[in-house]
Structure formats: C-alpha cells, structure tokens
Design an enzyme around this catalytic site. Structure first.
Site, PDB file in Angstrom:
ATOM      1  N   VAL A   1       0.834  -1.207   0.000  1.00  0.00           N
ATOM      2  CA  VAL A   1       0.000   0.000   0.000  1.00  0.00           C
ATOM      3  C   VAL A   1       0.864   1.251   0.000  1.00  0.00           C
ATOM      4  CG1 VAL A   1      -1.742   1.315   1.256  1.00  0.00           C
ATOM      5  CG2 VAL A   1      -1.905  -1.184   1.142  1.00  0.00           C
TER       6      VAL A   1
ATOM      7  N   GLU B   1     -10.420   6.049   6.088  1.00  0.00           N
ATOM      8  CA  GLU B   1     -11.273   5.408   5.091  1.00  0.00           C
ATOM      9  C   GLU B   1     -10.716   4.063   4.643  1.00  0.00           C
ATOM     10  OE1 GLU B   1     -14.389   4.669   3.377  1.00  0.00           O
ATOM     11  OE2 GLU B   1     -14.387   6.858   3.561  1.00  0.00           O
TER      12      GLU B   1
ATOM     13  N   VAL C   1     -11.360   0.106   6.282  1.00  0.00           N
ATOM     14  CA  VAL C   1     -12.491  -0.801   6.051  1.00  0.00           C
ATOM     15  C   VAL C   1     -12.825  -0.822   4.569  1.00  0.00           C
ATOM     16  CG1 VAL C   1     -14.903  -1.309   6.569  1.00  0.00           C
ATOM     17  CG2 VAL C   1     -13.444  -0.304   8.332  1.00  0.00           C
TER      18      VAL C   1
ATOM     19  N   LYS D   1      -6.880  -1.043  10.671  1.00  0.00           N
ATOM     20  CA  LYS D   1      -8.147  -1.492  11.244  1.00  0.00           C
ATOM     21  C   LYS D   1      -7.995  -2.103  12.622  1.00  0.00           C
ATOM     22  CE  LYS D   1      -7.563  -5.493   8.276  1.00  0.00           C
ATOM     23  NZ  LYS D   1      -6.538  -4.858   7.434  1.00  0.00           N
TER      24      LYS D   1
ATOM     25  N   ARG E   1      13.444  -2.012   6.174  1.00  0.00           N
ATOM     26  CA  ARG E   1      14.580  -2.490   5.381  1.00  0.00           C
ATOM     27  C   ARG E   1      15.030  -1.393   4.415  1.00  0.00           C
ATOM     28  NH1 ARG E   1      10.973  -6.642   5.722  1.00  0.00           N
ATOM     29  NH2 ARG E   1      10.076  -6.133   3.688  1.00  0.00           N
TER      30      ARG E   1
ATOM     31  N   LYS F   1     -13.118  -4.698  11.422  1.00  0.00           N
ATOM     32  CA  LYS F   1     -13.878  -3.781  10.560  1.00  0.00           C
ATOM     33  C   LYS F   1     -15.298  -3.600  11.073  1.00  0.00           C
ATOM     34  CE  LYS F   1     -11.051  -5.132   6.615  1.00  0.00           C
ATOM     35  NZ  LYS F   1     -10.973  -5.953   5.381  1.00  0.00           N
TER      36      LYS F   1
ATOM     37  N   GLY G   1      -2.503 -15.342  -4.653  1.00  0.00           N
ATOM     38  CA  GLY G   1      -2.102 -14.179  -3.878  1.00  0.00           C
ATOM     39  C   GLY G   1      -3.223 -13.521  -3.104  1.00  0.00           C
TER      40      GLY G   1
ATOM     41  N   GLU H   1      -2.922 -14.949   2.544  1.00  0.00           N
ATOM     42  CA  GLU H   1      -1.572 -14.911   3.091  1.00  0.00           C
ATOM     43  C   GLU H   1      -1.085 -16.336   3.369  1.00  0.00           C
ATOM     44  OE1 GLU H   1       0.165 -12.205   3.469  1.00  0.00           O
ATOM     45  OE2 GLU H   1      -1.398 -10.684   3.153  1.00  0.00           O
TER      46      GLU H   1
ATOM     47  N   GLY I   1     -11.145  -1.304   1.781  1.00  0.00           N
ATOM     48  CA  GLY I   1     -10.247  -0.817   0.739  1.00  0.00           C
ATOM     49  C   GLY I   1     -10.701   0.452   0.057  1.00  0.00           C
TER      50      GLY I   1
END
Length: 430
Positions: free
Chosen positions: A17, A131, A134, A107, A49, A207, A189, A192, A136
């Site tokens: 993100v 915003e 919750v 969240k 990193r 959420k 993907g 996770e 996206g």
C-alpha cells in the site's frame, strides 16, 4: 490565512500500500495540488529495510527512525500504513503531539484503541481519517459519518474480507472443498501464507467494530464483536444452501435493537437468499449493505484490498485532511454520544439451519421436534433422508434468540438418537 507553502507528508510503511501511495503522490502531483490548493510534498518514508530498492522514491527520503520522522515538527500529515498495534499506536499519538494530522489504514488499532486515538487527535486539534481501514477503495467511512450524519442507521450488513469471499465463492461455483479453495486463493495471492486473520474472522471483526461505532454513534471495541470463522463450512453446507435458494457468505453484521436501546456486532458465516444483493458479490470483492431510516437501503461495492485500491482511499483522506489544514479547520471526529450498550450474542435473534446425523428409526423426528419446542425454537421446515440405519435431518427454524438455539443444540447432543450435529448455520438477509 490560506496556506500556500507545500504541505509535508511523512509516510510510515512502504509495502504494497505504501509504495502505491508514494507512486500516486508523485504521478498525480499536479492534480493533487489543484484539488488541495497547495502542493503536497513527500518529506520522509519510514521503513524497516532501508536497503530495498524502491522505484520512484528518492533514497534520501528513506529512514528507519519513524519516531524521529514524526517528531520533526514540520510534518503536516502522517500516513500510517504499517499496521499492527505497536509501534503504530505510539507513532500516531506522537504525530498528534508534534502537530501533524494522521491518515491511517490500521483497522486492528482503530478497533482496539479508536477512542483513545480520537481523543488524542481532538486534544491537539488535529484530524484522524481512516477510510482505507475498512473495505479498501470502497467509500464507506465517509458516507457513514458524513453523508448519513443526519439519518438513523439501523443495520450494516457486509462482506468486508476479499479472501474469505473468494474462497466461499469458489466453493459455491465449483463444488470445491474448503482446503482446495484456500489453496487456490493462496496460489493467486488472495490469501496470506498464514490466513488465520482472514478465515477465522479476525480481520472482519475489526472492521465490524469500526463500522458499528460510526453507524450507531457508540464506542464498539474489537472485544465487543462476536466472531466465528469459516473453516468448518463444507460442500454439504453449500448443497443445503442451494436447496433453500441461498448461498453462504462470511458476513459482518452490525444491528441496532428493535427498541433502539442497544446494538450488536458479529462476524460469522451465514446463508443469504440468492435474491439479496450481497449474494451476487463474487471473487475477492467486498460489498456493504446499509439500512437507514430515511435513506432506506444503500449498497457500497468494490475491491476491498490491494495496493492501488487501498492507496486510493488513503489519498482521498490525504486530500480531505490537507483541505482542512488550508482552511484552519478539522473534519468530523469521534461521535459516541449515544453510548448504547453492546448486547451479547445470546440476545441476537435470527433464523437457523441445523443439520443433524441421526438414527434411521421411528420416533426420531418427534424427539427432535420436542427438544426444539421445549427451548422455544419454532421449526419452519424439516428435510429428512435415510439409508441403512443412518439418516440426516435438516431443520430450518423461525426467528429465535441465539441463546435459545444454543440450549436446543446442547439438548440435541444429549439424545441417544442424535449421532452428531453436522453443522449450524445462521440464515440472514430475509
């Protein structure tokens, strides 16, 4: 006085993100300047990193000292996309103390400590916008706390986790089992390596706490949200759902009691009719259905995760916060004036679908029906199948409290003729 100097932004986190936030700030710099009325300048990026190559970001902006970055004093807005409780909580409160407003996508932190963070923002005259925390890219927080501020929201019902929706949609459309669908989600993907937060409902519960708090003007913490995961949902459950004209979704449900005196918040798998708008939400998409007194029924739909969609929500908040800074104002803070109690799950009233493995002999149905009657749970329909001494009963109830249903199931398990309770599924959206 209107501010014309560049507004300086500190970015905490530069992963999926954060890197998109930095990219959009660079590529859309002129548009952002026009919309805000002043330039926005990326003044520093805190990462773990520093040696990692980050395309499009000046290496001179990279730092591992996030605390020093938010303490600089010349930072106008801190964007927090590192997630987790600490050090995010300390960094956000430090940002307020040193004069910065905050945009967050966190969240978990907001569900746990939202009240304290709002209080810190108010104490220092700064904004807290979230915003992106919750659903996206879906505009949801702002409509609830601004567009519907003059209305009375009674219910928020939604699919707020794309991973779980992808898995359940795959099970529904292909007949795959849970593990097979999870393996595909991981390969693509969507899930996770450790999918626990998603499939056990922790992500959706955080959420739900945020949504309930905003919708009902009441402080709702993560601990107040009832949670069930979806790992026990089977292909047989989907087969039963189809026979009822339903599908299965992992839902976040926030409701105001009929008398308006309390609220509930819960996350669990549920059957919903195919006619309900949420039933058609496919793949990794999110959708939230809002029911209010004046506006009626509203649905918000779109991608609920991913770098670019989530960054879109972050940048929308950034523009709003920067406009407030230029005007010398702050946006809406916490609204918790209603202070309604959060009722326990036992008081929730809904319908239920119960599948029982029973002995295939006379009188079993009568025994089962008696148990339901003794606990005040009315039966709507019963479906029975039997072969070679084994049988299954599928019971769909009328509306009953969760406490009554729990007592019923406990009593059913004590019957010699009941070999096992194969599944219990709530029926929502009717």
């Amino acid at each position: 006085m209107m501010r014309t100097r560049p507004l300086k932004v500190a970015l905490l986190g530069c992963g999926v993100v954060g890197s998109e936030v930095a990219r959009i700030m660079t590529t859309h710099a002129d548009d952002l300047t026009a919309r805000i009325g002043a330039p926005v300048e990326l003044a520093g990026v805190a990462v773990r990193r520093p040696s990692k190559v980050r395309e499009g970001i000046d290496p001179a902006l990279i730092t591992t000292d996030a605390t020093a970055l938010v303490k600089r004093g010349d930072i106008d807005v801190v964007i927090e996309v590192i997630g987790g409780i600490e050090p995010a909580r300390s960094l956000i409160t430090t940002a307020f103390e040193h004069g910065a407003s905050v945009v967050s996508a966190n969240k978990a932190l907001l569900a746990q400590d939202g009240a304290a963070l709002h209080a810190a923002a108010e104490a220092h005259g700064r904004d807290l916008y979230y915003e992106a925390a919750v659903a996206g890219a879906i505009p949801l927080i702002r409509p609830l706390r601004e567009s519907l501020a003059g209305d009375k929201v009674n219910r928020v019902l939604g699919i707020v986790n794309g991973t779980t929706n992808f898995i359940l949609d795959k099970m529904d459309s292909t007949g795959a089992g849970y593990q097979e669908a999870l393996d595909e989600a991981t390969a693509l993907g969507y899930a996770e390596a450790d999918p626990t937060a998603d499939v056990e409902g922790f992500d959706a519960a955080a959420k739900a706490a945020i949504l309930a708090g905003i919708a009902f003007h009441t402080r709702v913490r993560l601990d107040d949200v009832y949670r069930e995961g979806m790992t026990e949902v089977t292909a047989a459950d989907f087969a039963s759902a189809k026979e009822m004209g339903c599908t299965i979704k992992l839902l976040a449900i926030c409701e105001r009691a009929a008398d308006g005196a309390s609220v509930t918040a819960r996350v669990h798998p549920a059957m919903i009719p195919l006619s309900h708008p949420l039933a058609s939400v496919r793949g990794a998409y999110n959708a939230v259905f809002v029911e209010s007194e004046a506006a009626g029924q509203l649905m918000f739909y779109g991608p609920g995760a991913g770098g670019a969609p989530t960054a879109s929500a972050v940048l929308g908040d950034l523009v709003a916060v920067c406009r407030n800074l230029r005007g010398g104002a702050t946006g809406p803070g916490e609204s918790a004036y209603a202070a309604l109690p959060v009722s326990p799950m036992g008081e929730v009233v809904t319908r239920y679908h119960i599948s029982l493995d029973v002995a295939d002999k006379p009188g079993v149905l009568a025994q089962v029906a008696t148990v339901f009657a003794e606990h005040g749970v009315s039966i709507d329909t019963v479906r029975q199948q039997g072969k070679d001494g084994e049988a299954s009963l599928v019971v769909v109830t009328h509306r009953a409290s969760d406490a009554a249903l729990t007592g019923t199931v406990a009593a059913l398990r004590s019957l010699d003729t009941v070999r096992g309770v194969a599944s219990i599924m709530r029926v929502e959206g009717e």
